[in-house]
Design a protein around this motif. Structure first.
Motif, PDB file in Angstrom:
ATOM      1  N   MET A   1       1.116  -0.445  23.406  1.00 13.28           N
ATOM      2  CA  MET A   1       2.101  -1.407  23.839  1.00 13.28           C
ATOM      3  C   MET A   1       1.727  -2.779  23.280  1.00 13.28           C
ATOM      4  O   MET A   1       0.571  -3.149  23.255  1.00 13.28           O
ATOM      5  N   GLU A   2       2.705  -3.495  22.829  1.00 18.18           N
ATOM      6  CA  GLU A   2       2.491  -4.818  22.266  1.00 18.18           C
ATOM      7  C   GLU A   2       3.118  -5.881  23.149  1.00 18.18           C
ATOM      8  O   GLU A   2       4.079  -5.624  23.854  1.00 18.18           O
ATOM      9  N   ARG A   3       2.553  -7.062  23.085  1.00 15.52           N
ATOM     10  CA  ARG A   3       3.085  -8.200  23.831  1.00 15.52           C
ATOM     11  C   ARG A   3       3.435  -9.290  22.818  1.00 15.52           C
ATOM     12  O   ARG A   3       2.591  -9.689  22.015  1.00 15.52           O
ATOM     13  N   TRP A   4       4.664  -9.724  22.848  1.00 17.41           N
ATOM     14  CA  TRP A   4       5.141 -10.740  21.908  1.00 17.41           C
ATOM     15  C   TRP A   4       5.296 -12.067  22.639  1.00 17.41           C
ATOM     16  O   TRP A   4       5.806 -12.105  23.750  1.00 17.41           O
ATOM     17  N   GLN A   5       4.865 -13.142  22.009  1.00 18.32           N
ATOM     18  CA  GLN A   5       5.012 -14.479  22.569  1.00 18.32           C
ATOM     19  C   GLN A   5       5.702 -15.371  21.547  1.00 18.32           C
ATOM     20  O   GLN A   5       5.372 -15.325  20.349  1.00 18.32           O
ATOM     21  N   PHE A   6       6.636 -16.171  22.018  1.00 21.21           N
ATOM     22  CA  PHE A   6       7.335 -17.136  21.189  1.00 21.21           C
ATOM     23  C   PHE A   6       6.975 -18.511  21.731  1.00 21.21           C
ATOM     24  O   PHE A   6       7.281 -18.836  22.874  1.00 21.21           O
ATOM     25  N   ILE A   7       6.289 -19.296  20.923  1.00 22.20           N
ATOM     26  CA  ILE A   7       5.669 -20.524  21.391  1.00 22.20           C
ATOM     27  C   ILE A   7       6.226 -21.723  20.629  1.00 22.20           C
ATOM     28  O   ILE A   7       6.337 -21.684  19.403  1.00 22.20           O
ATOM     29  N   GLU A   8       6.523 -22.781  21.379  1.00 24.67           N
ATOM     30  CA  GLU A   8       6.953 -24.026  20.764  1.00 24.67           C
ATOM     31  C   GLU A   8       5.778 -24.996  20.779  1.00 24.67           C
ATOM     32  O   GLU A   8       5.210 -25.285  21.831  1.00 24.67           O
ATOM     33  N   SER A   9       5.409 -25.496  19.612  1.00 19.02           N
ATOM     34  CA  SER A   9       4.295 -26.442  19.506  1.00 19.02           C
ATOM     35  C   SER A   9       4.741 -27.825  19.980  1.00 19.02           C
ATOM     36  O   SER A   9       5.929 -28.087  20.097  1.00 19.02           O
ATOM     37  N   PRO A  10       3.802 -28.716  20.243  1.00 13.08           N
ATOM     38  CA  PRO A  10       4.161 -30.066  20.702  1.00 13.08           C
ATOM     39  C   PRO A  10       5.086 -30.831  19.749  1.00 13.08           C
ATOM     40  O   PRO A  10       5.850 -31.678  20.176  1.00 13.08           O
ATOM     41  N   ASN A  11       5.043 -30.504  18.456  1.00 22.03           N
ATOM     42  CA  ASN A  11       5.916 -31.196  17.508  1.00 22.03           C
ATOM     43  C   ASN A  11       7.285 -30.523  17.358  1.00 22.03           C
ATOM     44  O   ASN A  11       8.078 -30.925  16.515  1.00 22.03           O
ATOM     45  N   GLY A  12       7.554 -29.486  18.162  1.00 21.99           N
ATOM     46  CA  GLY A  12       8.865 -28.844  18.175  1.00 21.99           C
ATOM     47  C   GLY A  12       9.015 -27.642  17.266  1.00 21.99           C
ATOM     48  O   GLY A  12      10.076 -27.032  17.211  1.00 21.99           O
ATOM     49  N   ALA A  13       7.974 -27.270  16.542  1.00 24.15           N
ATOM     50  CA  ALA A  13       8.034 -26.101  15.660  1.00 24.15           C
ATOM     51  C   ALA A  13       7.742 -24.830  16.456  1.00 24.15           C
ATOM     52  O   ALA A  13       6.909 -24.829  17.364  1.00 24.15           O
ATOM     53  N   TRP A  14       8.432 -23.742  16.132  1.00 25.37           N
ATOM     54  CA  TRP A  14       8.264 -22.466  16.826  1.00 25.37           C
ATOM     55  C   TRP A  14       7.437 -21.508  15.975  1.00 25.37           C
ATOM     56  O   TRP A  14       7.546 -21.499  14.754  1.00 25.37           O
ATOM     57  N   TYR A  15       6.614 -20.700  16.640  1.00 22.37           N
ATOM     58  CA  TYR A  15       5.904 -19.616  15.973  1.00 22.37           C
ATOM     59  C   TYR A  15       5.767 -18.459  16.946  1.00 22.37           C
ATOM     60  O   TYR A  15       5.993 -18.605  18.145  1.00 22.37           O
ATOM     61  N   TRP A  16       5.448 -17.287  16.426  1.00 20.28           N
ATOM     62  CA  TRP A  16       5.288 -16.124  17.290  1.00 20.28           C
ATOM     63  C   TRP A  16       3.904 -15.533  17.096  1.00 20.28           C
ATOM     64  O   TRP A  16       3.256 -15.758  16.094  1.00 20.28           O
ATOM     65  N   LEU A  17       3.457 -14.813  18.120  1.00 22.33           N
ATOM     66  CA  LEU A  17       2.249 -14.026  17.979  1.00 22.33           C
ATOM     67  C   LEU A  17       2.399 -12.735  18.757  1.00 22.33           C
ATOM     68  O   LEU A  17       3.133 -12.663  19.730  1.00 22.33           O
TER      69      LEU A  17
END
Length: 80
Positions: A1-17
């Motif tokens: 099973m995998e867990r996906w996270q969508f994160i917004e950095s303080p400067n407003g850019a999005w990334y996933w892990l």
């Protein structure tokens, strides 16, 4: 099973892990994105599946916690 996270950095850019069941990071986005929608689209090309029960679980953006009442508080019964 995998867990996906969508994160917004303080400067407003999005990334996933993506992490495995014991929270070891297995994959991350190679770039950042200006919107969450673009970030999710990129994650989909790496294996994230939003539709279907139990497929590609994502961390909710709002965590479970205390129930909040929007403008209307529950009525308190008074006993004489």
């Amino acid at each position: 099973m995998e867990r996906w996270q969508f994160i917004e950095s303080p400067n407003g850019a999005w990334y996933w892990l993506c992490s495995d069941v014991i929270s070891h990071r297995t994959r991350t986005s190679a770039a950042t994105f200006s919107t969450r929608t673009e970030c999710i689209a990129d994650a989909a090309s790496s294996g994230y599946r939003k539709s279907g029960f139990g497929a590609g679980r994502s961390v909710p953006t709002q965590t479970q916690g205390k129930r909040r009442y929007r403008g209307v508080k529950p009525r308190v019964e008074r006993y004489a």
